[in-house]
Design an enzyme around this catalytic site. Structure first.
Site, mmCIF file in Angstrom:
data_model
loop_
_atom_site.group_PDB
_atom_site.id
_atom_site.type_symbol
_atom_site.label_atom_id
_atom_site.label_comp_id
_atom_site.label_asym_id
_atom_site.label_seq_id
_atom_site.Cartn_x
_atom_site.Cartn_y
_atom_site.Cartn_z
ATOM 1 N N LYS A 76 60.075 44.970 40.078
ATOM 2 C CA LYS A 76 58.797 45.657 39.974
ATOM 3 C C LYS A 76 58.991 47.077 40.529
ATOM 4 C CE LYS A 76 53.923 45.004 41.377
ATOM 5 N NZ LYS A 76 52.981 44.116 42.101
ATOM 6 N N SER A 151 48.902 42.737 39.387
ATOM 7 C CA SER A 151 49.541 43.987 39.072
ATOM 8 C C SER A 151 50.987 43.853 38.608
ATOM 9 C CB SER A 151 49.508 44.896 40.296
ATOM 10 O OG SER A 151 50.273 44.347 41.351
ATOM 11 N N SER A 175 48.739 39.183 42.632
ATOM 12 C CA SER A 175 49.516 39.964 41.665
ATOM 13 C C SER A 175 50.797 39.339 41.154
ATOM 14 C CB SER A 175 49.866 41.321 42.259
ATOM 15 O OG SER A 175 48.814 42.208 42.032
HETATM 16 N N1 GLN Z 1 44.028 42.240 41.600
HETATM 17 C C1 GLN Z 1 44.042 42.435 43.009
HETATM 18 C C2 GLN Z 1 43.739 43.875 43.340
HETATM 19 O O1 GLN Z 1 43.510 44.600 42.460
HETATM 20 C C3 GLN Z 1 45.357 42.014 43.579
HETATM 21 C C4 GLN Z 1 46.410 43.011 43.425
HETATM 22 C C5 GLN Z 1 47.682 42.621 44.099
HETATM 23 O O2 GLN Z 1 47.872 41.462 44.461
HETATM 24 N N2 GLN Z 1 48.536 43.608 44.318
HETATM 25 O O3 GLN Z 1 43.714 44.265 44.464
#
Ligand code: GLN
Length: 499
Positions: A76, A151, A175
């Site tokens: 990532k 994400s 995410s």
């Molecule tokens: N969807 C969640 C957010 O927008 C989690 C994102 C994540 O785990 N990095 O914060």
């Protein structure tokens, strides 16, 4: 299956069916082709990958390597990688090259994995659909009009499309698990502190945790075993030993050594969507394999989303204050004053969602509102953790849906941030409590994959992974692959070996 499991790749390399260089060259060319349709990769790292591949071929010839040596990997693009761009999918870091590598990158390099690309993500990991990237949205390989989740959407899409057997991700509020679920693959977020955050670009430091996305639990464990462990450069990394996880490349995951008691939290099954029906089917499968199920209650579940978005926003607002246009990252042109430099650099380089988090987070921390928002959210966080601890007095693990529904269409939720935040309803509670949690494919609904989530007590990765191995012994959902038209791996040495 496009890639065989990691152990099969290692065996093929041992037999000399193909060299690490051949495998890497194939990955690079497949990645380039598929990326035109999926946009799942930000950087394709030919030079670094081929140099690594040649070094591993030489080490393999000396018999000087372990199971992961030569196995392709995508990181990532939130992990700092010395010598390669590390963008975090932001205009702010679009031209940033990290001067050092994250601990996760160093450890997987040392294990001999060949990093050939860096995956797209939501900007600074903020999002649930991978539509918040400066480099454009990622398509879900099962249906390119749909989102892959976020994400870690680029990581999930890369594994699902067969570009790589494994990718790293990070999970702050879901995410890794949510994109794994939307893309029909497996993904684990370990216990907070299990994996070092050193060199992993910070979003919300009390929640951020590195983890793995792969097709099955065996591959998750192999890679997690190599990247986990205490790191003196991350003060929150845990020194909790796990000899089992360290030795998993020798022993394999194996099966649970006793019959499991699994809790079904009532609050996660209130909405009867297609995913819930499939999680019920997974329950029946695990029951037939010897698990016992009991109903439990996690009464503060509904408060997780507001608490999470306040805490994560607050931490993001302080973490992102380092991007000031002075030391590194984007700098605006033609400024007259330092204030203007800060203001314009940040205004021009952060995307809308990142700005929304900085604004709400700063507000929640400001004098007069701190008690009403941030402090209250912290108290809710404790209540949520206590709910889990109470449940784990009577059960080994919890089984829940990972997401309320299947992958939604691109653009469907972008105009409604709160609806987007609601996507994380089943993943944020375990994040707030710092618990290990994993998403596994458990069926298809309207031709799209559905995931189920297993949550364990702190540092119970072994129980989690073994329960997952039991489920995947009984089912085949993890072997389904999307038909992405002209198959990117059609000519690969791996593919030939398979047929
Ligand atoms: N969807 C969640 C957010 O927008 C989690 C994102 C994540 O785990 N990095 O914060």
């Amino acid at each position: 299956m496009i890639f065989p499991g990691i152990r099969d790749i290692a065996a093929a390399l041992d037999r000399g069916d193909y060299s690490v260089r051949e495998l890497t060259e194939q990955c690079l060319s497949d990645a380039r082709t598929a990326n035109e349709r999926l946009n799942c990769l930000i950087t394709i790292a030919d030079e670094r990958a081929l140099a690594q591949a040649d070094a591993i071929d030489r080490a393999r010839a000396r018999g000087d390597t372990g199971t992961l040596a030569g196995v392709p990997l995508v990181h990532k693009d939130i992990y700092c990688t010395e010598g390669l761009p590390t963008t975090c999918a932001s205009r702010m870091l679009a031209n940033f090259t990290a001067p050092y590598s994250a601990t996760v990158v160093e450890r997987l390099d040392a294990a001999g994995m060949v990093t050939f690309a860096k995956a797209n993500l939501d900007e600074f990991a903020m999002g649930s659909s991978n539509e918040n990237s400066h480099f454009g949205a990622v398509a879900n390989p099962w249906d390119t009009d749909r989102v892959p989740g976020g994400s870690s959407g680029g990581s999930a899409a890369s594994v699902a499309a067969g570009l790589t057997p494994v990718a790293t991700g990070t999970d702050t509020g879901g995410s890794i698990r949510q994109p794994a679920s939307f893309c029909g693959i497996s993904g684990i977020k370990p216990t907070y502190g299990r994996v070092s955050r050193y060199g992993m670009i910070a979003f919300a430091s009390s929640l951020d945790q590195g983890g793995v996305l792969a097709r099955d639990v065996e591959d998750l464990a192999l890679v997690l075993g190599a990247m986990a462990g205490y790191d003196e450069r991350d003060s929150t990394s845990s020194s909790h030993d796990d000899a089992w996880l360290e030795g998993v490349s020798h022993t394999g995951v194996g099966m649970p050594d006793r019959s499991l008691t699994i809790g079904l939290p009532l609050e996660y099954f209130e909405h009867h969507t297609g995913s819930v029906a499939l999680v019920d089917a997974a329950k029946a499968t695990l029951e037939a394999a010897g698990a016992r199920f009991v109903d439990v209650s996690l009464p503060n579940t509904a408060a997780a989303i507001p608490a999470y978005y306040i805490i994560a926003g607050a931490e993001a607002s302080t973490n992102l204050s380092r991007y000031d246009g002075v030391r590194f990252g984007y700098r605006c042109e033609n400024t007259d004053s330092i204030e203007e430099l800060y203001e314009r650099s940040r205004s021009e380089a952060f995307g809308a969602e990142v700005k929304r988090r900085i604004l709400t987070g700063t507000y929640a921390l400001s004098v007069g509102y701190y008690d009403a928002y941030y402090l209250k959210a912290q108290k809710i966080r404790r209540l949520i953790q206590n709910d889990f601890l109470r449940a784990f007095e009577s059960v080994d693990l919890l089984l829940t849906p990972t997401t309320p529904g299947v992958a939604f269409r691109r653009g469907e939720l972008t105009g409604d941030p709160v609806a987007m935040y609601q996507q994380d309803v089943y993943t944020t509670p375990a994040s707030l409590a710092g618990l290990p949690a994993m998403s596994l494919p458990c069926g298809m609904h309207e031709r799209l994959p559905v995931g189920m989530q297993l949550i364990g007590p702190h540092f119970a990765e072994r129980a989690l992974l073994q329960a997952g191995a039991l489920y995947q012994r009984e089912t085949d959902w993890h072997s389904l692959t999307p038909d992405i038209g002209e198959h990117p791996s059609a000519d690969s040495p791996v593919q030939k070996e398979e047929s």
